[in-house]
Enzyme design. Sequence first.
Site, PDB file in Angstrom:
ATOM      1  N   ASP A   1      31.289 -12.939 -68.658  1.00  0.00           N
ATOM      2  CA  ASP A   1      31.829 -14.830 -68.494  1.00  0.00           C
ATOM      3  C   ASP A   1      31.516 -15.451 -69.754  1.00  0.00           C
ATOM      4  OD1 ASP A   1      33.539 -16.637 -68.245  1.00  0.00           O
ATOM      5  OD2 ASP A   1      32.820 -18.195 -66.782  1.00  0.00           O
TER       6      ASP A   1
ATOM      7  N   ASP B   1      32.871 -19.438 -70.687  1.00  0.00           N
ATOM      8  CA  ASP B   1      33.291 -20.519 -70.406  1.00  0.00           C
ATOM      9  C   ASP B   1      32.582 -21.304 -69.425  1.00  0.00           C
ATOM     10  OD1 ASP B   1      34.877 -21.572 -72.545  1.00  0.00           O
ATOM     11  OD2 ASP B   1      36.668 -20.377 -71.766  1.00  0.00           O
TER      12      ASP B   1
HETATM   13 MG    MG Z   1      34.006 -19.483 -66.604  1.00  0.00          MG
END
Ligand code: MG
Length: 185
Positions: free
Chosen positions: A6, A8
């Site tokens: 991922d 963020d």
């Molecule tokens: Mg995230």
Amino acid sequence: MRIGVDIDGVVSDSYPAWLQELNRHYGKNITVLEDYEMHLVFDVPWDDMNDFFVENVDHLLSMPKPVPGAREGIESLRREGHEVIFVTARRPEEEKVTLKWLEKYEIPHETVLFSGFKSKVDLVKQWQLEAFVEDHLANARGISALGVPVLLLTTSYNRGKLPAGVTRCATWTEMVTVLRQLASG
Ligand SMILES: [Mg+2]
């Protein structure tokens, strides 16, 4: 191993930076994000906060610094022969600013997939990812339900009980160690 990562909250330290900008925008002084749903923390409608993000998207996606150890961790994994595929909930329109940010901080990247707020589960299946690094508990739950091991980087908004198949890690160094263990079976 083919590892999904991922962006963020895992590679980009987005939330502290966004918290600062949202405090300014809403005239608040929230110091700790206790819920992943930021509109709930700020007690504003989702649409309202979404408008703020859309209007300021380039700034909000450019300003965060990397999560400490993320670049080094990704470099180590690649050096050891693992494939790192970024899977973000950002929208495809945000590809340019996302790639620019990864380049600025010299984070090696070949493939970046944009789910556009939709579930990451389909991409995990489609790309046959064998492990996943995440910060959002709901995503961790969905991905681990596929039988794919998830490493959850500890944040203020993901405390609580973890489903089976999710390993909590405090740092990138710890995540690299767990990924090596998974790879060696
Ligand atoms: Mg995230």
